[in-house]
Design a protein around this motif. Structure first.
Motif, PDB file in Angstrom:
ATOM      1  N   UNK A 170      22.737  14.512 -16.939  1.00 46.61           N
ATOM      2  CA  UNK A 170      22.181  15.554 -17.801  1.00 46.61           C
ATOM      3  C   UNK A 170      23.055  16.803 -17.795  1.00 46.61           C
ATOM      4  N   UNK A 171      23.577  17.156 -16.618  1.00 47.36           N
ATOM      5  CA  UNK A 171      24.450  18.335 -16.549  1.00 47.36           C
ATOM      6  C   UNK A 171      25.727  18.098 -17.348  1.00 47.36           C
ATOM      7  N   UNK A 172      26.345  16.933 -17.172  1.00 40.06           N
ATOM      8  CA  UNK A 172      27.607  16.648 -17.861  1.00 40.06           C
ATOM      9  C   UNK A 172      27.405  16.575 -19.370  1.00 40.06           C
ATOM     10  N   UNK A 173      26.260  16.083 -19.801  1.00 38.00           N
ATOM     11  CA  UNK A 173      25.980  16.019 -21.233  1.00 38.00           C
ATOM     12  C   UNK A 173      25.873  17.416 -21.830  1.00 38.00           C
ATOM     13  N   UNK A 174      25.320  18.328 -21.071  1.00 39.38           N
ATOM     14  CA  UNK A 174      25.148  19.689 -21.573  1.00 39.38           C
ATOM     15  C   UNK A 174      26.404  20.530 -21.421  1.00 39.38           C
ATOM     16  N   UNK A 175      27.078  20.435 -20.257  1.00 38.92           N
ATOM     17  CA  UNK A 175      28.200  21.329 -19.956  1.00 38.92           C
ATOM     18  C   UNK A 175      29.561  20.700 -20.211  1.00 38.92           C
ATOM     19  N   UNK A 176      29.603  19.383 -20.415  1.00 35.03           N
ATOM     20  CA  UNK A 176      30.879  18.709 -20.592  1.00 35.03           C
ATOM     21  C   UNK A 176      31.428  18.211 -19.264  1.00 35.03           C
ATOM     22  N   UNK A 231      21.048  16.654  -8.284  1.00 28.21           N
ATOM     23  CA  UNK A 231      20.218  15.658  -8.960  1.00 28.21           C
ATOM     24  C   UNK A 231      19.353  16.279 -10.049  1.00 28.21           C
ATOM     25  N   UNK A 232      19.017  17.550  -9.882  1.00 30.54           N
ATOM     26  CA  UNK A 232      18.199  18.228 -10.885  1.00 30.54           C
ATOM     27  C   UNK A 232      19.033  18.741 -12.056  1.00 30.54           C
ATOM     28  N   UNK A 233      20.363  18.551 -11.985  1.00 31.05           N
ATOM     29  CA  UNK A 233      21.227  18.955 -13.090  1.00 31.05           C
ATOM     30  C   UNK A 233      21.695  20.384 -13.034  1.00 31.05           C
ATOM     31  N   UNK A 234      21.696  20.976 -11.832  1.00 22.99           N
ATOM     32  CA  UNK A 234      22.050  22.386 -11.720  1.00 22.99           C
ATOM     33  C   UNK A 234      23.557  22.625 -11.731  1.00 22.99           C
ATOM     34  N   UNK A 235      24.356  21.619 -11.366  1.00 24.49           N
ATOM     35  CA  UNK A 235      25.799  21.838 -11.358  1.00 24.49           C
ATOM     36  C   UNK A 235      26.559  20.692 -10.733  1.00 24.49           C
ATOM     37  N   UNK A 236      27.832  20.947 -10.391  1.00 19.34           N
ATOM     38  CA  UNK A 236      28.740  19.944  -9.841  1.00 19.34           C
ATOM     39  C   UNK A 236      28.805  20.121  -8.325  1.00 19.34           C
ATOM     40  N   UNK A 243      26.598  10.676   1.755  1.00 18.03           N
ATOM     41  CA  UNK A 243      25.419  11.419   1.331  1.00 18.03           C
ATOM     42  C   UNK A 243      24.995  11.031  -0.080  1.00 18.03           C
ATOM     43  N   UNK A 244      25.969  10.689  -0.929  1.00 19.52           N
ATOM     44  CA  UNK A 244      25.674  10.526  -2.348  1.00 19.52           C
ATOM     45  C   UNK A 244      25.853   9.106  -2.856  1.00 19.52           C
ATOM     46  N   UNK A 245      26.254   8.178  -2.007  1.00 18.59           N
ATOM     47  CA  UNK A 245      26.584   6.825  -2.465  1.00 18.59           C
ATOM     48  C   UNK A 245      25.402   6.126  -3.137  1.00 18.59           C
ATOM     49  N   UNK A 246      24.191   6.276  -2.592  1.00 19.99           N
ATOM     50  CA  UNK A 246      23.024   5.612  -3.181  1.00 19.99           C
ATOM     51  C   UNK A 246      22.736   6.158  -4.572  1.00 19.99           C
ATOM     52  N   UNK A 247      22.855   7.469  -4.766  1.00 16.65           N
ATOM     53  CA  UNK A 247      22.590   8.070  -6.072  1.00 16.65           C
ATOM     54  C   UNK A 247      23.685   7.726  -7.072  1.00 16.65           C
ATOM     55  N   UNK A 248      24.919   7.576  -6.598  1.00 17.54           N
ATOM     56  CA  UNK A 248      25.999   7.146  -7.487  1.00 17.54           C
ATOM     57  C   UNK A 248      25.753   5.707  -7.946  1.00 17.54           C
ATOM     58  N   UNK A 249      25.400   4.853  -7.003  1.00 19.48           N
ATOM     59  CA  UNK A 249      25.153   3.449  -7.334  1.00 19.48           C
ATOM     60  C   UNK A 249      23.989   3.302  -8.314  1.00 19.48           C
ATOM     61  N   UNK A 250      22.990   4.180  -8.194  1.00 20.43           N
ATOM     62  CA  UNK A 250      21.815   4.100  -9.070  1.00 20.43           C
ATOM     63  C   UNK A 250      22.022   4.824 -10.396  1.00 20.43           C
ATOM     64  N   UNK A 251      23.152   5.493 -10.569  1.00 21.04           N
ATOM     65  CA  UNK A 251      23.424   6.184 -11.823  1.00 21.04           C
ATOM     66  C   UNK A 251      22.819   7.568 -11.910  1.00 21.04           C
ATOM     67  N   UNK A 252      22.200   8.033 -10.822  1.00 18.59           N
ATOM     68  CA  UNK A 252      21.617   9.376 -10.841  1.00 18.59           C
ATOM     69  C   UNK A 252      22.694  10.456 -10.733  1.00 18.59           C
ATOM     70  N   UNK A 253      23.844  10.083 -10.203  1.00 17.42           N
ATOM     71  CA  UNK A 253      25.015  10.962 -10.159  1.00 17.42           C
ATOM     72  C   UNK A 253      26.214  10.215 -10.711  1.00 17.42           C
ATOM     73  N   UNK A 254      27.139  10.965 -11.297  1.00 21.28           N
ATOM     74  CA  UNK A 254      28.359  10.394 -11.870  1.00 21.28           C
ATOM     75  C   UNK A 254      29.558  11.080 -11.213  1.00 21.28           C
TER      76      UNK A 254
END
Length: 294
Positions: A170-176, A231-236, A243-254
């Motif tokens: 969501x963040x990347x879609x909005x901010x590029x 995860x809430x889309x606040x930034x990079x 720490x982030x591998x599970x969220x990357x695998x699930x597509x919640x983070x890119x």
């Protein structure tokens, strides 16, 4: 005859006051005790004790040798005790400190295996991102992430953290999506205040190392809070991969900037150099090297 045994006999004669008294303490005959003393003097080529039928006294050389011999035997006893400890079964309580992310994401999942291997050891794990005082706070070992400051502690190097940069879709879609590190200056970066990453992020790219100043509206010294903000889309976010591998695998983070490598974050386990290496501490250090070593 064993020179070490003769030295022990000499020390006992000096401290007990006579050959007969030393023989009684050593549970051997006066004749053998006297023979051991004479053999030591013959080997050294000096007289250590002035002996008469009624008294004995150390010669000047004997006094010097007595002090050195006591130190040698004390060191031998300490060395034997250390070896005995290394062969002993690990037991007792270990008090360990670790940074929150390393402790919760990597270390905690391995500790049940360590405790299963060492059933007579109990372990207290304290998680904190501050630099704890190992001696004052009575820790047996501490883990530290990042470059080590000068310290009197002994350090064992572990495998470095693999760092990654991510953001929510969501963040990347909005901010590029940034295409080069310099693009980060136009983005909201989530700032981890505990390290140098609070002001700049470093990369290795086709043109060499790049250092980019970063700013953002949200800062914290807690990795889990930083992850929640990402995860809430606040930034990079830039944090360790575990720490982030599970969220990357699930597509919640890119992952972003995949063509740029991030320097690994050093990790060490430290312990006091003047603290005897007990079987429980040795077993824990060895376990950490096996599971987290380079």
């Amino acid at each position: 005859m064993d020179r070490l045994t003769c030295m022990q006999t000499f020390i006992r004669v000096v401290e007990s006051g006579s050959i007969s008294a030393a023989a009684g303490e050593l549970d051997q005959s006066s004749q053998l005790t006297g023979k051991q003393l004479r053999m030591l003097e013959q080997n050294l080529g000096i007289q250590l004790i002035n002996r008469t039928t009624r008294s004995q006294s150390l010669t000047d050389s004997g006094r010097l040798f007595y002090e050195r011999a006591k130190n040698i035997l004390a060191e031998m006893e300490e060395a034997e005790a250390v070896i005995a400890e290394t062969r002993a079964i690990p037991r007792g309580n270990l008090r360990i400190s670790a940074p929150i992310t390393f402790g919760s994401q990597l270390l905690a999942s391995k500790l049940p295996e360590y405790l299963k291997q060492n059933p007579e050891v109990s372990l207290e794990l304290c998680l904190s991102n501050r630099t704890v005082d190992l001696v004052e706070e009575r820790f047996d070992a501490v883990f530290r992430a990042g470059e080590l400051a000068d310290s009197q502690l002994l350090a064992r190097t572990l495998a470095p953290y693999q760092m990654v940069i991510c953001a929510a879709p969501a963040y990347l879609e909005e901010a590029g999506t940034p295409s080069v590190p310099q693009d980060l200056t136009r983005h909201q970066c989530l700032i981890f205040t505990h390290t140098s990453m609070r002001t700049e992020w470093k990369f290795e790219g086709p043109g060499g190392q790049v250092s980019v100043p970063v700013t953002g509206r949200f800062k914290t010294d807690n990795s889990e809070a930083l992850l929640a903000a990402a995860l809430s889309g606040l930034g990079i976010i830039m944090q360790p991969l575990p720490l982030m591998s599970a969220d990357i695998a699930a597509g919640r983070l890119v992952r972003v900037l995949p063509d740029y490598e991030l320097p690994g974050r050093p990790v060490h386990v430290l312990y006091a150099q003047d603290r005897r290496m007990t079987p429980r501490l040795r077993s824990f250090i060895d376990f950490c090297i096996t599971h987290f070593g380079t």
